[in-house]
Write a protein that holds these residues in place. Sequence first.
Motif, PDB file in Angstrom:
ATOM      1  N   PHE A  13       2.008 -13.188  -8.725  1.00  0.00           N
ATOM      2  CA  PHE A  13       2.036 -13.166 -10.267  1.00  0.00           C
ATOM      3  C   PHE A  13       0.985 -13.912 -11.110  1.00  0.00           C
ATOM      4  O   PHE A  13       0.412 -13.419 -11.998  1.00  0.00           O
ATOM      5  N   GLY A  14       0.601 -15.184 -10.383  1.00  0.00           N
ATOM      6  CA  GLY A  14      -0.220 -16.186 -11.134  1.00  0.00           C
ATOM      7  C   GLY A  14      -1.671 -16.020 -11.176  1.00  0.00           C
ATOM      8  O   GLY A  14      -2.061 -14.729 -10.586  1.00  0.00           O
ATOM      9  N   LYS A  15      -2.535 -16.821 -11.796  1.00  0.00           N
ATOM     10  CA  LYS A  15      -3.952 -16.625 -11.528  1.00  0.00           C
ATOM     11  C   LYS A  15      -4.290 -16.784  -9.801  1.00  0.00           C
ATOM     12  O   LYS A  15      -3.602 -17.558  -9.038  1.00  0.00           O
ATOM     13  N   MET A  16      -5.192 -16.026  -9.686  1.00  0.00           N
ATOM     14  CA  MET A  16      -5.774 -16.253  -8.250  1.00  0.00           C
ATOM     15  C   MET A  16      -6.525 -17.356  -8.001  1.00  0.00           C
ATOM     16  O   MET A  16      -7.727 -17.502  -8.607  1.00  0.00           O
ATOM     17  N   TRP A  17      -6.320 -18.173  -6.835  1.00  0.00           N
ATOM     18  CA  TRP A  17      -7.139 -19.346  -6.754  1.00  0.00           C
ATOM     19  C   TRP A  17      -7.679 -19.246  -5.195  1.00  0.00           C
ATOM     20  O   TRP A  17      -6.975 -18.804  -4.100  1.00  0.00           O
ATOM     21  N   MET A 128      -4.461 -17.479  -2.830  1.00  0.00           N
ATOM     22  CA  MET A 128      -3.150 -17.380  -3.427  1.00  0.00           C
ATOM     23  C   MET A 128      -2.927 -17.097  -4.902  1.00  0.00           C
ATOM     24  O   MET A 128      -3.904 -17.442  -5.589  1.00  0.00           O
ATOM     25  N   ARG A 129      -1.898 -16.608  -5.137  1.00  0.00           N
ATOM     26  CA  ARG A 129      -1.283 -16.592  -6.477  1.00  0.00           C
ATOM     27  C   ARG A 129      -0.063 -17.154  -6.415  1.00  0.00           C
ATOM     28  O   ARG A 129       0.806 -16.927  -5.259  1.00  0.00           O
ATOM     29  N   ALA A 130       0.496 -17.792  -7.648  1.00  0.00           N
ATOM     30  CA  ALA A 130       1.773 -18.511  -7.623  1.00  0.00           C
ATOM     31  C   ALA A 130       2.664 -16.966  -7.504  1.00  0.00           C
ATOM     32  O   ALA A 130       2.325 -15.936  -8.283  1.00  0.00           O
ATOM     33  N   ASN A 131       3.909 -17.131  -6.793  1.00  0.00           N
ATOM     34  CA  ASN A 131       4.701 -15.843  -6.808  1.00  0.00           C
ATOM     35  C   ASN A 131       5.340 -15.441  -7.956  1.00  0.00           C
ATOM     36  O   ASN A 131       5.571 -13.998  -8.253  1.00  0.00           O
ATOM     37  N   LEU A 134       7.751 -19.027 -12.702  1.00  0.00           N
ATOM     38  CA  LEU A 134       8.649 -20.282 -12.474  1.00  0.00           C
ATOM     39  C   LEU A 134       7.442 -21.232 -11.635  1.00  0.00           C
ATOM     40  O   LEU A 134       7.298 -22.283 -11.703  1.00  0.00           O
ATOM     41  N   TYR A 135       7.341 -20.626 -10.643  1.00  0.00           N
ATOM     42  CA  TYR A 135       6.121 -21.281  -9.644  1.00  0.00           C
ATOM     43  C   TYR A 135       4.760 -21.401 -10.230  1.00  0.00           C
ATOM     44  O   TYR A 135       4.227 -22.554  -9.971  1.00  0.00           O
ATOM     45  N   GLU A 136       4.534 -20.435 -11.107  1.00  0.00           N
ATOM     46  CA  GLU A 136       3.093 -20.521 -11.760  1.00  0.00           C
ATOM     47  C   GLU A 136       3.175 -21.821 -12.749  1.00  0.00           C
ATOM     48  O   GLU A 136       2.334 -22.616 -12.938  1.00  0.00           O
ATOM     49  N   ASP A 177      -9.490 -15.191 -10.133  1.00  0.00           N
ATOM     50  CA  ASP A 177      -9.061 -14.180 -11.379  1.00  0.00           C
ATOM     51  C   ASP A 177      -8.063 -14.919 -12.117  1.00  0.00           C
ATOM     52  O   ASP A 177      -7.092 -15.449 -11.795  1.00  0.00           O
ATOM     53  N   SER A 178      -8.323 -15.136 -13.528  1.00  0.00           N
ATOM     54  CA  SER A 178      -7.517 -16.093 -14.488  1.00  0.00           C
ATOM     55  C   SER A 178      -6.670 -15.241 -15.366  1.00  0.00           C
ATOM     56  O   SER A 178      -5.753 -15.572 -15.847  1.00  0.00           O
ATOM     57  N   LYS A 179      -6.504 -13.903 -14.687  1.00  0.00           N
ATOM     58  CA  LYS A 179      -5.433 -12.947 -15.225  1.00  0.00           C
ATOM     59  C   LYS A 179      -3.977 -13.170 -14.381  1.00  0.00           C
ATOM     60  O   LYS A 179      -4.141 -13.151 -13.217  1.00  0.00           O
ATOM     61  N   ARG A 180      -3.012 -13.215 -15.186  1.00  0.00           N
ATOM     62  CA  ARG A 180      -1.476 -12.996 -14.672  1.00  0.00           C
ATOM     63  C   ARG A 180      -1.071 -11.820 -14.617  1.00  0.00           C
ATOM     64  O   ARG A 180      -1.122 -10.874 -15.424  1.00  0.00           O
ATOM     65  N   GLN A 181      -0.558 -11.588 -13.486  1.00  0.00           N
ATOM     66  CA  GLN A 181       0.330 -10.102 -13.215  1.00  0.00           C
ATOM     67  C   GLN A 181       1.555  -9.994 -13.698  1.00  0.00           C
ATOM     68  O   GLN A 181       2.324 -10.083 -12.687  1.00  0.00           O
ATOM     69  N   TRP A 182       1.705  -9.658 -14.966  1.00  0.00           N
ATOM     70  CA  TRP A 182       3.042  -9.657 -15.518  1.00  0.00           C
ATOM     71  C   TRP A 182       3.891  -8.420 -14.768  1.00  0.00           C
ATOM     72  O   TRP A 182       5.189  -8.684 -14.710  1.00  0.00           O
ATOM     73  N   ARG A 183       3.365  -7.602 -14.136  1.00  0.00           N
ATOM     74  CA  ARG A 183       4.272  -6.566 -13.635  1.00  0.00           C
ATOM     75  C   ARG A 183       4.902  -6.998 -12.466  1.00  0.00           C
ATOM     76  O   ARG A 183       5.882  -6.392 -11.793  1.00  0.00           O
TER      77      ARG A 183
END
Length: 210
Positions: A13-17, A128-131, A134-136, A177-183
């Motif tokens: 879900f979250g930003k990619m780091w 990784m991205r926060a799953n 809430l994790y984000e 990637d600074s975008k969050r994947q709301w889907r």
Amino acid sequence: VAGRRLTGPVQGFGKMWQKSYRMNAGAQIAPEQAISTWKEHFPEFWPKGNRFAGALTGINPGDVALLDLAIGGGVKLSTGVFVLYADAESFTLMTPQGHMFAGWITFSAEREGPKDGGDTVVQALVLMRANDPLYEIGMMFGGHRKEDKFWAATLTALGERLGLPEPVVDTKTTCVDSKRQWRHANNIWHNSMIRSVLQTLTFRRNKKHA
């Protein structure tokens, strides 16, 4: 982890780091020696209060390891990892649904400089991205800092086992990637932290009334 699918950064879900934790082990330590020690004693290098329960034979492709991670307040987050790949100089762990992040961690060692005389550099590389949302939030408010301390402590413990007098870990973090994947916001349904907290509260309540 039963019935959970593996999740890479694409499913998060979250930003990619991308995070790297690097330690110079010197010229006397061969890459194969560093990785062999890391695989054989992997749970022993984790910070106190955290538990890695893997196969007794070490780290091998296809293994599933169970994790208990200290998150504060006497609560442990129960999750796991899958061993995606392992050879003489590296191994990779991948996360399941419900883990704090969707991604993989590659542990490696290689010579830098002259092939026969260069120093061996040991590294943990995380993509990784926060799953879920809430994790984000948790990663934004201290989670990233806690994760950095976790892996820095792990590499320091490895360095001490390898005989380094003063292990130094260099940490580098890059937002890919600074975008969050709301889907993928509905990943929260599998959130292991929520399930672990509810399990702990239920256990305490039952124990109180026993």
